[in-house]
Design an enzyme around this catalytic site. Sequence first.
Site: not given
Length: 323
Positions: A48, A271
């Site tokens: 991110k 994840s």
Amino acid sequence: MDDQCAIKKDITELIGNTPMVYLNNIVDDCVAHIAAKLETMEPCSSVKDRIAYSMIKDAEEKGLITPGKTVLIEPTSGNTGIGLAFIGAVRGYKVILIMPTVSSIERRIVPQAFGAEVILADMSKGIQGVFDKSEEILSKTPNGYILQQFENPANPKIHYDTTGPEIWRDSGGKVDALVAGIGTGGTITGAGKFLKEKNPDIKVYGVEPAESAVLNGGKPGPHLIQGIGAGVIPPVLDVDILDEVIQVSSEEAIETAKQLALKEGLLVGISSGAAAAAAIRLAKRPENSGKLIAVIFPSFGERYLSSTLFDSIRQEAENMTCD
């Protein structure tokens, strides 16, 4: 100064160009090769960082935000918020982050270390409750601006411009498939589009929680895979780029993340475990024999020390005594 100097101007110039590494020890019965792209090695340890920089730079160039004046507000499960927080610290933005109550304590602490304000939103309404809280904060904040990671074209664009080309370059153009978890959908949309333009035969596989498999026609539901499976089909996701969306349970994601640490020396988040589990399944399919599967590992494991991923180890560590 010497034009050849390799010292970077500031930390934002360290974003991207993350390495790839083969998985060797958790690939029993696999007939394909798996190479992980370690977004864990970004400046603030997650993929991110890329979109945080891209969205801020894009908004600045369009005159939508101004350092020292604009207050950046963003709904986030944590990692985008951390990216915005550290770049906000560098560029002079006040940052307010709205996080779901399920976000780990590390995800709440780290942005505050960069000077961001963190507000928790009740998850009884699901992800929509986080969006609604963000709009409420925006209405009360002079010079506030929401970058809208789920809708912002600058999100997939940075992956088209950087992540995809890096995978193509580092694989020598030999990559046959891309596997990535779907949160906002920016990573898989941007990188997948670039790779398919380079070679239309490349397959693109998304990953979502089995407990919230909305991309497979299921209903949203609670799960433990922070960062993916928001329970909605994100506007920024190009579903046409996807060849298949693989469902991985929270339990399998957690167990695979543990094995990555124990057998590959890769400390990653839940994840990443989900993405690896999906890649391993694909690597066992006979039709993928001899092929190269690239998988994105989005974030570093230390960000999840308080989560279910490390429950047993944490309890053991907390109960340690001196001999």
